[in-house]
Write an enzyme that holds these catalytic residues in place. Structure first.
Site, PDB file in Angstrom:
ATOM      1  N   ARG A  63       0.833  -1.207   0.000  1.00 42.17           N
ATOM      2  CA  ARG A  63       0.000   0.000   0.000  1.00 42.17           C
ATOM      3  C   ARG A  63       0.864   1.252   0.000  1.00 42.17           C
ATOM      4  O   ARG A  63       0.528   2.254  -0.631  1.00 42.17           O
ATOM      5  CB  ARG A  63      -0.916   0.012   1.225  1.00 42.17           C
TER       6      ARG A  63
ATOM      7  N   LEU B 193     -11.107   4.874   9.102  1.00 43.79           N
ATOM      8  CA  LEU B 193     -11.895   4.513   7.923  1.00 43.79           C
ATOM      9  C   LEU B 193     -13.338   4.987   8.080  1.00 43.79           C
ATOM     10  O   LEU B 193     -14.023   4.601   9.035  1.00 43.79           O
ATOM     11  CB  LEU B 193     -11.856   2.998   7.704  1.00 43.79           C
TER      12      LEU B 193
ATOM     13  N   MET C 233     -11.855   2.676  -4.497  1.00 41.63           N
ATOM     14  CA  MET C 233     -11.964   1.502  -3.642  1.00 41.63           C
ATOM     15  C   MET C 233     -10.599   1.043  -3.134  1.00 41.63           C
ATOM     16  O   MET C 233     -10.163  -0.081  -3.361  1.00 41.63           O
ATOM     17  CB  MET C 233     -12.671   0.371  -4.407  1.00 41.63           C
TER      18      MET C 233
ATOM     19  N   HIS D  95     -19.677   8.392   1.243  1.00 45.39           N
ATOM     20  CA  HIS D  95     -19.917   7.020   1.703  1.00 45.39           C
ATOM     21  C   HIS D  95     -21.416   6.732   1.652  1.00 45.39           C
ATOM     22  O   HIS D  95     -22.223   7.573   2.074  1.00 45.39           O
ATOM     23  CB  HIS D  95     -19.400   6.851   3.139  1.00 45.39           C
TER      24      HIS D  95
END
Length: 219
Positions: A69, A148, A94, A113
């Site tokens: 990542r 998140l 995503m 979201h």
């Protein structure tokens, strides 16, 4: 000469319906910013076609080309910064972003979201809402933080959950609200009205203890 409009970079992974809402708002003169670039982590997606049709420069940074990542996010940051953005907009992007990425764009990174956050963070929100027997659902625009789907909320649009809804029908109505509220939040930012100050969203200098609520219960 008039001041240049704020520059926006939009990150996508798929169809780009929210990207299209932003493109349409810019074309209508209501976005108060200019989409300087679009970046996808996937090739061949509809969102790239939308960017091309609008004459917006687009790039693909395939996440599968990177073994971590951190490596992907470094490449992504380099591509984003090449567009000199004032605002970075996640529109169906995503990928879970590293803390270093989020911190690099702190205060100028927005996400949408498909739930009424803080309810139902993460994936499969329409399914979860139906399984839980909820009577309302919706979408939330928020500043991105290291948590998140947990950043300060800015604006929400709500819909009723109908007894005969399935995931597709519910997602369709939530999507309509997404395309209403995202251009609005981006416009506020571009106008200088929306800011992240000491970890709190502020609109017109007033902290948003609760997000602005678009009353769309009849949707």
């Amino acid at each position: 000469m008039p001041n240049a409009l704020p520059r926006i970079v939009v990150l996508i992974s798929g169809g780009g319906t929210n990207l299209q809402a932003l493109i349409d708002a810019e074309a209508a003169g209501t976005l108060e910013g200019t989409i300087a670039g679009v970046i996808s982590n996937r090739t061949g997606v509809k969102g790239l076609d939308r960017a091309e049709s609008a004459g917006i420069p687009a790039q693909v940074i395939p996440h599968r080309d990177h073994d971590s990542r951190e490596s992907f996010d470094q490449a992504l940051m380099a591509a984003i910064d090449g567009f000199r953005p004032d605002l970075v907009v996640l529109a169906g992007f995503m990928r879970i972003l590293t803390d270093a990425f989020v911190q690099h764009y702190q205060g100028r990174l927005l996400n949408i979201h498909p739930s009424l956050l803080p309810a139902w963070p993460g994936l499969h929100t329409h399914r979860k809402v139906l399984e839980a027997g909820e009577t309302e659902h919706g979408a939330t625009v928020h500043f991105v933080t290291e948590e998140l789907d947990g950043g300060p909320r800015i604006i929400q649009g709500r819909v009723r959950v109908h007894p005969d809804d399935d995931e597709d029908s519910l997602a369709g109505r939530v999507g309509v609200q997404e395309r209403r509220i995202y251009p609005e939040a981006v416009r506020w930012f571009c106008q200088g009205r929306l800011r992240l100050v000491q970890g709190r969203a502020q609109l017109d200098g007033t902290p948003l203890d609760e997000p602005v609520d678009i009353d769309s219960q009849n949707a």
